[in-house]
Enzyme design. Sequence first.
Site, PDB file in Angstrom:
ATOM      1  N   HIS A 156       2.563 -45.052  13.223  1.00  0.00           N
ATOM      2  CA  HIS A 156       3.470 -43.923  13.517  1.00  0.00           C
ATOM      3  C   HIS A 156       4.633 -43.887  12.525  1.00  0.00           C
ATOM      4  O   HIS A 156       5.716 -43.386  12.855  1.00  0.00           O
ATOM      5  CB  HIS A 156       4.034 -44.002  14.943  1.00  0.00           C
ATOM      6  CG  HIS A 156       3.003 -44.288  15.985  1.00  0.00           C
ATOM      7  ND1 HIS A 156       2.280 -43.305  16.620  1.00  0.00           N
ATOM      8  CD2 HIS A 156       2.545 -45.468  16.484  1.00  0.00           C
ATOM      9  CE1 HIS A 156       1.437 -43.859  17.483  1.00  0.00           C
ATOM     10  NE2 HIS A 156       1.568 -45.173  17.400  1.00  0.00           N
ATOM     11  N   SER A 277      14.869 -33.312 -13.017  1.00  0.00           N
ATOM     12  CA  SER A 277      15.220 -31.997 -12.464  1.00  0.00           C
ATOM     13  C   SER A 277      16.018 -31.233 -13.519  1.00  0.00           C
ATOM     14  O   SER A 277      16.712 -31.827 -14.334  1.00  0.00           O
ATOM     15  CB  SER A 277      16.065 -32.205 -11.208  1.00  0.00           C
ATOM     16  OG  SER A 277      16.888 -31.083 -10.987  1.00  0.00           O
ATOM     17  N   LYS A 283      18.000 -37.069 -10.757  1.00  0.00           N
ATOM     18  CA  LYS A 283      16.666 -37.048 -10.144  1.00  0.00           C
ATOM     19  C   LYS A 283      15.568 -37.681 -10.984  1.00  0.00           C
ATOM     20  O   LYS A 283      15.554 -37.553 -12.201  1.00  0.00           O
ATOM     21  CB  LYS A 283      16.253 -35.593  -9.832  1.00  0.00           C
ATOM     22  CG  LYS A 283      17.006 -34.942  -8.699  1.00  0.00           C
ATOM     23  CD  LYS A 283      16.793 -35.594  -7.340  1.00  0.00           C
ATOM     24  CE  LYS A 283      15.468 -35.259  -6.709  1.00  0.00           C
ATOM     25  NZ  LYS A 283      15.325 -33.867  -6.348  1.00  0.00           N
ATOM     26  N   ASN A 285      11.520 -37.580 -10.207  1.00  0.00           N
ATOM     27  CA  ASN A 285      10.612 -37.061  -9.191  1.00  0.00           C
ATOM     28  C   ASN A 285       9.171 -37.534  -9.385  1.00  0.00           C
ATOM     29  O   ASN A 285       8.684 -37.595 -10.510  1.00  0.00           O
ATOM     30  CB  ASN A 285      10.628 -35.533  -9.198  1.00  0.00           C
ATOM     31  CG  ASN A 285      11.988 -34.976  -8.816  1.00  0.00           C
ATOM     32  OD1 ASN A 285      12.716 -35.592  -8.040  1.00  0.00           O
ATOM     33  ND2 ASN A 285      12.336 -33.834  -9.377  1.00  0.00           N
ATOM     34  N   GLU A 290       2.679 -35.616  -6.084  1.00  0.00           N
ATOM     35  CA  GLU A 290       2.781 -34.380  -5.294  1.00  0.00           C
ATOM     36  C   GLU A 290       1.694 -33.398  -5.710  1.00  0.00           C
ATOM     37  O   GLU A 290       1.115 -32.693  -4.876  1.00  0.00           O
ATOM     38  CB  GLU A 290       4.166 -33.765  -5.462  1.00  0.00           C
ATOM     39  CG  GLU A 290       5.244 -34.607  -4.792  1.00  0.00           C
ATOM     40  CD  GLU A 290       6.639 -34.185  -5.216  1.00  0.00           C
ATOM     41  OE1 GLU A 290       7.121 -33.180  -4.709  1.00  0.00           O
ATOM     42  OE2 GLU A 290       7.224 -34.862  -6.083  1.00  0.00           O
ATOM     43  N   GLN A 322     -24.021 -17.324  -7.688  1.00  0.00           N
ATOM     44  CA  GLN A 322     -23.294 -17.480  -8.947  1.00  0.00           C
ATOM     45  C   GLN A 322     -21.870 -17.994  -8.683  1.00  0.00           C
ATOM     46  O   GLN A 322     -21.240 -18.580  -9.557  1.00  0.00           O
ATOM     47  CB  GLN A 322     -23.253 -16.127  -9.677  1.00  0.00           C
ATOM     48  CG  GLN A 322     -22.538 -16.150 -11.000  1.00  0.00           C
ATOM     49  CD  GLN A 322     -22.854 -14.918 -11.838  1.00  0.00           C
ATOM     50  OE1 GLN A 322     -23.932 -14.793 -12.371  1.00  0.00           O
ATOM     51  NE2 GLN A 322     -21.904 -13.995 -11.925  1.00  0.00           N
TER      52      GLN A 322
HETATM   53  N1  ARG Z   1     -25.738 -16.318 -13.803  1.00  0.00           N
HETATM   54  C1  ARG Z   1     -26.630 -16.490 -12.711  1.00  0.00           C
HETATM   55  C2  ARG Z   1     -26.075 -17.533 -11.744  1.00  0.00           C
HETATM   56  O1  ARG Z   1     -25.160 -18.171 -12.109  1.00  0.00           O
HETATM   57  C3  ARG Z   1     -27.960 -16.952 -13.213  1.00  0.00           C
HETATM   58  C4  ARG Z   1     -29.117 -16.583 -12.349  1.00  0.00           C
HETATM   59  C5  ARG Z   1     -29.309 -15.131 -12.370  1.00  0.00           C
HETATM   60  N2  ARG Z   1     -30.506 -14.736 -11.738  1.00  0.00           N
HETATM   61  C6  ARG Z   1     -30.744 -13.465 -11.389  1.00  0.00           C
HETATM   62  N3  ARG Z   1     -31.847 -13.219 -10.820  1.00  0.00           N
HETATM   63  N4  ARG Z   1     -29.859 -12.520 -11.565  1.00  0.00           N
HETATM   64  O2  ARG Z   1     -26.503 -17.676 -10.637  1.00  0.00           O
END
Ligand code: ARG
Length: 461
Positions: A156, A277, A283, A285, A290, A322
């Site tokens: 604690h 600072s 200071k 830091n 952080e 993607q």
């Molecule tokens: N740039 C695409 C990705 O990162 C690659 C695969 C794309 N495939 C597709 N059928 N459009 O996922």
Amino acid sequence: MAKMWAGRFSKEVDETVNAFNSSISFDGRMYRHDIEGSIAHAEMLGRCGIISKDDSLKIQEGLKEILADIESGALELDMTAEDIHMFVEAELTKRYGDVGKRLHTSRSRNDQVALDIRLYLRDEIVQIRELTAELVKTVCSIAEENLDTIMPGYTHLQRAQPVTLAHHMMAYGQMLLRDLSRLADTAKRMNFNPLGSCALAGTTYPIDRNITSDLLGFTAPTVNSLDGVSDRDFCVELASALSLLMTHLSRFSEEIIMWCSWEFKFIELDDAYATGSSIMPQKKNPDITELIRGKTGRVTGDLVTLLSMLKGLPLAYNKDMQEDKEAIFDAVDNVKLCLKTFIPMIETMKINAVNMRNAAARGFINATDCADYLVKKGMPFRDAYKITGQLVALCIQKNETLETLSLEEYKNFTELFDKDVYDAINLETCVNQRNSEGGPSPEAVKIQIEKTRAALAKEME
Ligand code: ARG
């Protein structure tokens, strides 16, 4: 850049849509792995008689040339390309004409991208594990030098019982060892070859997926082609292992932040690893720690991004996927940055053993030992606990410590107290006698260091 899929379309894609759709700005970093995968694919096509040996060789030569040119800076990535896969293939065709156009036989970008991310992350895991191992070694050395550095142990955030800095360090050693093993486990499950899954349903060509698996150092081909292109579990697993690693670094950072405050002054950071600072001249830091604490939220965010991206996706590939790359790359980049700054920071910090010892001397952290003293003289623990509580209350009232109370004052509570009580509550004795397995006594911690080093060596074999 002209689209490879332009055949079916009667218009060029809208510019904003092109920019929106394109991933080369963030998947361009996988160029080496993309080319490595394509070389293996071309070799397999040649060996299986799907393209001629001659074409296979020319493609591989061409790909190596492109790789060398990207690396030397002679070839720049075209930021209007749709992605790194299209860019490399287009460049190959630009240089080699029809031969280049044969590379994508029996392959889709869906299995290609699934392959590239695995190859890329596999390398990143090696680097992150090496950095983590270095951190484990660092905490072991700090521990070794501070076996007798007594400090308060807290619960604690209240002073609780005496421990040593070595004991405290070795707690982090254990967390980091588990991180290492989680990362190894993730790498093991990631190491399967999706190439040959093609778009989603495999292929009619007589491919041999074991060839690409062996060439690329995979354990085996993935078992199901739909899964091969849809699986991003390995990104989630890695992000999860990294989030936990960051959580450990963040707890460590939080303690360092406290320890260098005026209220604690247990340590002082080296000037190279602290900041000042702009207005307050006095200071110094702990910004690094952080930032690590802050970036932990970001890596956890990356994990949540990946999980939320996947949760509603039907099989197989969807463009949502993607979005995996920016999240997992961000996690990997930040973890590496954090480890690279954290390690030298703790290596160079100065430990103020006197302040730690002084803090341990206040706060009655030997009260349990005082109660145990009475128990060893035959008193039931609950009674001993109560008497010690009353002694502490007396000390607080008189502004004394258990060490400064007179034997007479002790004896007022029970005749069981004798001169040897001062020995029993001496902090050094308290620590040395906490000799149970896993405890803070120097002997017990020496064993912890040995065990940690042995486990580390095994982990990194
Ligand atoms: N740039 C695409 C990705 O990162 C690659 C695969 C794309 N495939 C597709 N059928 N459009 O996922």
